[in-house]
Each structure stands twice: as structure tokens, then as C-alpha cells.
Write a protein that holds these residues in place. Sequence first.
Motif, PDB file in Angstrom:
ATOM      1  N   TRP A   1       0.863  -1.177   0.000  1.00 37.97           N
ATOM      2  CA  TRP A   1       0.000   0.000   0.000  1.00 37.97           C
ATOM      3  C   TRP A   1       0.902   1.231   0.000  1.00 37.97           C
ATOM      4  O   TRP A   1       1.824   1.332   0.808  1.00 37.97           O
ATOM      5  N   PHE A   2       0.641   2.172  -0.900  1.00 36.97           N
ATOM      6  CA  PHE A   2       1.433   3.400  -0.966  1.00 36.97           C
ATOM      7  C   PHE A   2       0.575   4.593  -0.557  1.00 36.97           C
ATOM      8  O   PHE A   2      -0.556   4.739  -1.022  1.00 36.97           O
ATOM      9  N   THR A   3       1.132   5.455   0.284  1.00 30.36           N
ATOM     10  CA  THR A   3       0.385   6.584   0.824  1.00 30.36           C
ATOM     11  C   THR A   3       0.356   7.798  -0.101  1.00 30.36           C
ATOM     12  O   THR A   3      -0.037   8.890   0.311  1.00 30.36           O
ATOM     13  N   GLY A   4       0.757   7.646  -1.356  1.00 25.00           N
ATOM     14  CA  GLY A   4       0.775   8.779  -2.269  1.00 25.00           C
ATOM     15  C   GLY A   4       2.096   9.514  -2.229  1.00 25.00           C
ATOM     16  O   GLY A   4       3.005   9.175  -1.469  1.00 25.00           O
ATOM     17  N   ASN A   5       2.207  10.566  -3.062  1.00 28.72           N
ATOM     18  CA  ASN A   5       3.473  11.268  -3.255  1.00 28.72           C
ATOM     19  C   ASN A   5       4.573  10.292  -3.645  1.00 28.72           C
ATOM     20  O   ASN A   5       5.657  10.273  -3.059  1.00 28.72           O
ATOM     21  N   LEU A   6       4.270   9.502  -4.650  1.00 27.27           N
ATOM     22  CA  LEU A   6       5.279   8.621  -5.229  1.00 27.27           C
ATOM     23  C   LEU A   6       6.366   9.426  -5.931  1.00 27.27           C
ATOM     24  O   LEU A   6       7.502   8.960  -6.060  1.00 27.27           O
ATOM     25  N   VAL A   7       6.006  10.618  -6.397  1.00 29.61           N
ATOM     26  CA  VAL A   7       6.867  11.366  -7.313  1.00 29.61           C
ATOM     27  C   VAL A   7       7.290  12.712  -6.734  1.00 29.61           C
ATOM     28  O   VAL A   7       6.762  13.181  -5.747  1.00 29.61           O
ATOM     29  N   ASN A   8       8.281  13.293  -7.431  1.00 28.27           N
ATOM     30  CA  ASN A   8       8.829  14.637  -7.190  1.00 28.27           C
ATOM     31  C   ASN A   8       9.805  14.634  -6.015  1.00 28.27           C
ATOM     32  O   ASN A   8       9.789  13.764  -5.164  1.00 28.27           O
TER      33      ASN A   8
ATOM     34  N   LYS B   1      -2.295  -5.497  -9.349  1.00 27.10           N
ATOM     35  CA  LYS B   1      -3.149  -5.620  -8.172  1.00 27.10           C
ATOM     36  C   LYS B   1      -2.357  -5.863  -6.888  1.00 27.10           C
ATOM     37  O   LYS B   1      -2.938  -5.863  -5.796  1.00 27.10           O
ATOM     38  N   LYS B   2      -1.067  -6.067  -7.007  1.00 28.60           N
ATOM     39  CA  LYS B   2      -0.242  -6.252  -5.822  1.00 28.60           C
ATOM     40  C   LYS B   2       0.114  -4.925  -5.153  1.00 28.60           C
ATOM     41  O   LYS B   2       0.759  -4.911  -4.099  1.00 28.60           O
ATOM     42  N   ALA B   3      -0.285  -3.818  -5.769  1.00 28.98           N
ATOM     43  CA  ALA B   3      -0.016  -2.506  -5.190  1.00 28.98           C
ATOM     44  C   ALA B   3      -1.288  -1.670  -5.176  1.00 28.98           C
ATOM     45  O   ALA B   3      -2.016  -1.621  -6.166  1.00 28.98           O
ATOM     46  N   VAL B   4      -1.554  -1.058  -4.045  1.00 26.42           N
ATOM     47  CA  VAL B   4      -2.645  -0.096  -3.896  1.00 26.42           C
ATOM     48  C   VAL B   4      -2.010   1.271  -3.670  1.00 26.42           C
ATOM     49  O   VAL B   4      -1.124   1.409  -2.822  1.00 26.42           O
ATOM     50  N   THR B   5      -2.436   2.261  -4.429  1.00 25.08           N
ATOM     51  CA  THR B   5      -1.882   3.605  -4.306  1.00 25.08           C
ATOM     52  C   THR B   5      -2.994   4.617  -4.160  1.00 25.08           C
ATOM     53  O   THR B   5      -3.916   4.640  -4.979  1.00 25.08           O
ATOM     54  N   VAL B   6      -2.934   5.446  -3.126  1.00 31.08           N
ATOM     55  CA  VAL B   6      -3.841   6.579  -3.039  1.00 31.08           C
ATOM     56  C   VAL B   6      -3.105   7.820  -3.551  1.00 31.08           C
ATOM     57  O   VAL B   6      -1.871   7.866  -3.568  1.00 31.08           O
ATOM     58  N   LEU B   7      -3.870   8.805  -3.966  1.00 32.45           N
ATOM     59  CA  LEU B   7      -3.281  10.015  -4.537  1.00 32.45           C
ATOM     60  C   LEU B   7      -2.800  10.963  -3.456  1.00 32.45           C
ATOM     61  O   LEU B   7      -3.461  11.164  -2.440  1.00 32.45           O
ATOM     62  N   GLY B   8      -1.631  11.558  -3.702  1.00 33.06           N
ATOM     63  CA  GLY B   8      -1.117  12.627  -2.861  1.00 33.06           C
ATOM     64  C   GLY B   8      -1.109  13.929  -3.635  1.00 33.06           C
ATOM     65  O   GLY B   8      -1.451  13.978  -4.822  1.00 33.06           O
ATOM     66  N   ASN B   9      -0.694  14.993  -2.983  1.00 30.05           N
ATOM     67  CA  ASN B   9      -0.665  16.296  -3.646  1.00 30.05           C
ATOM     68  C   ASN B   9       0.306  16.332  -4.819  1.00 30.05           C
ATOM     69  O   ASN B   9       0.091  17.067  -5.800  1.00 30.05           O
ATOM     70  N   GLN B  10       1.368  15.525  -4.776  1.00 27.08           N
ATOM     71  CA  GLN B  10       2.333  15.556  -5.880  1.00 27.08           C
ATOM     72  C   GLN B  10       1.780  14.887  -7.135  1.00 27.08           C
ATOM     73  O   GLN B  10       2.098  15.303  -8.255  1.00 27.08           O
ATOM     74  N   GLU B  11       0.961  13.863  -6.979  1.00 26.38           N
ATOM     75  CA  GLU B  11       0.331  13.252  -8.156  1.00 26.38           C
ATOM     76  C   GLU B  11      -0.633  14.234  -8.811  1.00 26.38           C
ATOM     77  O   GLU B  11      -0.693  14.347 -10.047  1.00 26.38           O
ATOM     78  N   LEU B  12      -1.396  14.958  -8.005  1.00 25.33           N
ATOM     79  CA  LEU B  12      -2.321  15.957  -8.553  1.00 25.33           C
ATOM     80  C   LEU B  12      -1.553  17.101  -9.201  1.00 25.33           C
ATOM     81  O   LEU B  12      -1.985  17.636 -10.223  1.00 25.33           O
ATOM     82  N   ARG B  13      -0.434  17.475  -8.626  1.00 24.28           N
ATOM     83  CA  ARG B  13       0.408  18.503  -9.238  1.00 24.28           C
ATOM     84  C   ARG B  13       0.929  18.029 -10.598  1.00 24.28           C
ATOM     85  O   ARG B  13       0.934  18.787 -11.568  1.00 24.28           O
TER      86      ARG B  13
END
Length: 289
Positions: A52-59, A76-88
Motif C-alpha cells: 500500500w502506498f500513501t501517495g506522493n510517489l513522485v517529485n 493488483k499487488k499494489a494499492v496507491t492513493v493520490l497525494g498532492n504531488q500526483e495531482l500537481r
Amino acid sequence: MSGIIIDASKALWIWKLNIMTTYAIGSVKGNYRLLVKLLEKIQFDPDNDCLWFTGNLVNEGAESLAVLRLVKDLGKKAVTVLGNQELRLLALAKGFEQPDAGDTLDDILNAPDRDELLKWLRCRSLIHHDSKLNFTLVHAGIPAEWSFSQALTFGYEVESALSQNNYMALLENREQGQSRWHAKLRGWKRLSFIINAYTLMKYCDEQGKLDFNTSGALGTQAEGLVPWYRLPDRLTSNLNIIFADDADFEDDIFPGIYPLSSQGQLSALKLAASPERISIACSEELLCK
């Protein structure tokens, strides 16, 4: 003989289910090498384990493209929610925001699989809940006045808008300063608050108004500001909530709250009855900023 085979198959399935482990991971921030080191440390097995990833994978880090590809390829082995950096990143890609000097997103924006990666991101959630594991995943937090069912419903409103063909209207009209919730909010103001709460919320005043400028250790802030999870009468106090501690609260253990710090390290939380934290410290070798 067939009965024996069926029983053996069931036993194997139950055995695999019991040894499967889910780990939640904090903000990776484009640091591919650090993520790989952490996966090695927890002995991640993509055949049996989930992430599970809490978002902000990038930047911030220099390898955002590699991080995004790795997580996407896990399927399907990874669940990712969006962080502010993904929206940016999504807003930059459509010209609704201008790049900053510190951005490290050009490798994604210039990649041959750019459109595929951005479409995949648009289809990620703002909140994920697993009733069997009894954990809830978000990037920043959940407003105190939202019930669990409201949190799911409001998250879906944004997710639905982002996944549709007219998603650019949301990116263009998002109000990043929308800081107060009201049940009568409608239109872009409503969607903007939902996004801001899920991706930017850290400290709030005692009425739940979001403060976008405050971070740092608990107890060093202006009077009247508290971490979102310490607001009184929070309606989701019964949940076990995992989130990225990008504010660096340095808070004492608080019931049902599992912040994953990204300050000088990358952390994983092994989801179990007694959750276990595993961390890799940043170093010059691992390109940490």
C-alpha cells in the motif's frame, strides 16, 4: 483420490493466505533506489505480498519515472492513493500549473509512456479501506466531521471526476485554498475541499479549518492548531488510519493512527494485529534530498 487432491489444494490456498503480508509505505518522493532498498529489507515477494502506498510517489527525488513504472507494473499487488504531488503532476501535464525550480517531473512528462502513466494515476483513489485487515489508507488525513461512510462517498466524488474524460475541468477549477468544510458546499468548492483534505491536511484549528502553511513537530505550533487526528469528537476515531507524515508531527503514539514519516527515511508498516515499522535511512548514496 480426487477428494484428497481437493483437500490438499485447499490447504495450500489457506497456507498461502496466511503467509501473505501487506506493507504500507510512506511518501517515496521519486527515490527509486531507496524504495528498492526498503523492498529488499522487508523481503517483499510480489507473488504473495501486497504493498500500500500513501501517495506522493513522485517529485523531489531524481527517479520519479522509475518509481511510477515500478508501482504501476505491480498491478493488483499494489494499492496507491493520490497525494498532492500526483495531482500537481496531472495539472502540470495539462498546463494548469507552472513548474517550480525544485520539480523533478520532466522525466515523466517526456516519457514515451507518459499518457499511459498519467491515465493510470487518474484512476487511483483518495481513500482505501480493507475490512479484513482493519486498516484505512489515505495520503494526508480525514476531516473530523466526516463519518467513515461520508469519507468513502466524498472520496468517490473526486475519483469519479478524475477518471472521466472531462477531468481537466476539475484540474483547471480546483481551488487549492479551499480550507473549510460545509455540508452545503457544491461544485468546484466542494471537490476542492475534498482534494485538499485528503492530500494536504496536516494541522487544523479547533473548528477544523485546514492550515496549509504549518508543519513540524507537535507542540511547536501556534496556539489553537492541532494535528487533524487530535481534533475532538473525530467521527473516524474507531478506524486504524495509515497516512504519510509529511508534516513530521513527531507525535507520541496515538490510538488508531499510523503516520509514516518521510523525513530522512522511507518507512514501511507491516499490517498485522501488532503492526511493525521497518525503515531505511536516507543517505547520499541513495540520492536522498
